[in-house]
Design an enzyme around this catalytic site. Structure first.
Site, PDB file in Angstrom:
ATOM      1  N   ALA A 101     -58.310  57.080  14.997  1.00  0.00           N
ATOM      2  CA  ALA A 101     -57.735  58.085  14.003  1.00  0.00           C
ATOM      3  C   ALA A 101     -56.528  57.417  13.693  1.00  0.00           C
ATOM      4  O   ALA A 101     -55.890  56.625  14.286  1.00  0.00           O
ATOM      5  CB  ALA A 101     -57.580  59.500  14.600  1.00  0.00           C
ATOM      6  N   LYS A 102     -55.976  57.973  12.459  1.00  0.00           N
ATOM      7  CA  LYS A 102     -54.475  57.706  12.064  1.00  0.00           C
ATOM      8  C   LYS A 102     -53.937  58.666  11.391  1.00  0.00           C
ATOM      9  O   LYS A 102     -54.789  59.268  10.443  1.00  0.00           O
ATOM     10  CB  LYS A 102     -54.503  56.209  11.449  1.00  0.00           C
ATOM     11  CG  LYS A 102     -53.202  55.471  11.351  1.00  0.00           C
ATOM     12  CD  LYS A 102     -52.949  54.779  12.888  1.00  0.00           C
ATOM     13  CE  LYS A 102     -51.773  54.150  12.691  1.00  0.00           C
ATOM     14  NZ  LYS A 102     -51.541  53.517  14.303  1.00  0.00           N
ATOM     15  N   GLY A 103     -52.886  58.898  11.051  1.00  0.00           N
ATOM     16  CA  GLY A 103     -52.145  59.976  10.387  1.00  0.00           C
ATOM     17  C   GLY A 103     -50.889  59.327   9.968  1.00  0.00           C
ATOM     18  O   GLY A 103     -50.066  58.290  10.253  1.00  0.00           O
TER      19      GLY A 103
END
Length: 411
Positions: A101-103
């Site tokens: 994931a990444k944000g």
């Protein structure tokens, strides 16, 4: 070529080498979930400001999704998608039980006060708290964020779900963070570099290093490489670049950088044009800043024998081809900079067990994981007759594909 196109191209090449079913290939490429939220906060002067926050949850076949949150003015959906996908393959290469994931939030953190950053972080957490969790998605620091940011996320999340230290990693040690986490990515770069050089009968000692970036990763890598006998001859950051052919005094440079908010003006070497740093004569080049810095325009001029990708996606595919023809060996990001997420995994394990490791154990386990990752990548290189980047991608993609099929993806 932007980061998402380049990452997807590498994935598709790996899928072809592995002979993946076309439907499975498509399934692995499409993110599990994409989140986009508005974050409006009152500024210190009483005005309101709105920012856009993102979280891309790419894959959870091998475990909870895992990835950093960055605060940077260039954060956009394509970049976050690319980095989330890279995290999926990175955690698989490291063989830790996570997905990717990444944000991020599109903002300039240097222009915000501490209180504004806290309000922004808390609003962002309020918008995504029901979509992250200890066994769902575990954020961590990235560019523009740090252990304090994670402390705010932990506190805000805990208001909704009860005290949950394992919901983020990269926390302050006083809140359940792991010893050795600050140095983890830089230390992992050291261990990965040692493994690559040993493959060619060399060691860190006596090699000349050039490092682009002097943030957390670059500064720790420089310090640890120097302690291991390597000679760091040039370094750059956003303020400038400095070179000393006899080797830079890294402790002195770190002190100067802390006191002056950058390396500009350091008197222990000659100031050089930061744009020329990548093409300096050296044995090992370590890009440890932004992505896409090695491209078709400068690849022909690079003189390093080895490139260790401490940054995410620093080398464009076109540059990859040019450098490969020149005989330059590139240790890809999804292996080279996996030390951070590996120690994040150790932190998560400690939080779940309620038992803290000493720093010696953290560093020893990290060395084991990095060395094993290198051996596994080399084995894939031999099996598929490919370079280190495709060795790493085939290793990561194959592990995720196997987990996906075993869980019954068509059911």
């Amino acid at each position: 070529m932007n980061a998402l196109a380049a990452t997807s191209r590498n994935f598709k090449q790996a899928a072809k080498l592995l002979g993946l079913d076309s439907k499975l290939e498509k399934s692995l490429l499409i993110p599990f979930r994409e989140i986009k939220v508005e974050c409006t906060i009152p500024k210190d002067d009483g005005t309101l400001a709105s920012y856009v926050g993102f979280r891309v949850q790419h894959d959870n076949a091998r475990g909870p999704m895992k990835g950093g949150i960055r605060y940077h003015h260039e954060v956009d959906p394509d970049e976050v998608n690319a980095l989330a996908q890279l995290m999926t393959w990175k955690t698989a290469v490291a063989n830790i039980p996570y997905g990717g994931a990444k944000g991020g939030i599109g903002c300039s953190p240097g222009e915000l006060s501490i209180s504004e950053l806290e309000r922004l972080t808390r609003v962002f957490t309020q918008k995504i708290h029901d979509l992250i969790g200890i066994h769902t998605d575990v954020p961590a620091p990235d560019m523009g964020t740090n252990s304090q940011t994670m402390a705010w996320i932990l506190d805000e999340y805990s208001k909704f779900h009860g005290y949950s230290p394992a919901v983020v990693t990269g926390k302050p040690v006083d809140l359940g963070g792991s010893l050795g986490r600050d140095a983890a990515t830089g230390r992992g770069v050291l261990f990965a570099t040692e493994a690559l050089l040993a493959e060619h009968g060399k060691s860190i000692a006596g090699q000349r290093f050039v490092i682009q970036g002097f943030g957390n990763v670059g500064s720790w890598a420089a310090q640890l490489i120097t302690e291991a006998g390597g000679k760091v001859i040039a370094i750059s950051d956003v303020t400038g670049a400095v070179k000393n052919s006899n080797g830079l005094d890294i402790p002195k440079l770190m002190k100067h950088s802390a006191e002056n908010r950058g390396i500009k003006g350091f008197d222990g070497g000659d100031a050089i044009d930061p744009r020329s740093l990548l093409t300096e004569e050296c044995d090992v080049l370590i890009p440890a800043a932004l992505g896409g810095v090695i491209n078709k325009d400068n690849a022909n001029d690079i003189k390093a024998k080895y490139i260790i990708e401490a940054a995410n996606h620093p080398t464009d595919p076109e540059a990859d081809e040019i450098l490969s023809k020149k005989g330059v060996l590139i240790l890809p990001d999804i292996l080279a900079n996996s030390g951070g997420v590996t120690v994040s995994y150790f932190e998560w394990v400690q939080n779940i067990q309620g038992f803290m490791w000493d720093e010696e154990k953290v560093n020893s386990e990290l060395r084991t994981y990095m060395q094993r990752g290198f051996r596994d990548v080399k084995e894939m290189c031999r099996s598929h007759h490919c370079d280190l980047r495709m060795g790493a991608f085939t290793l990561g993609v194959n592990r995720v594909a196997r987990a996906t099929v075993l869980r019954g993806w068509e059911s």
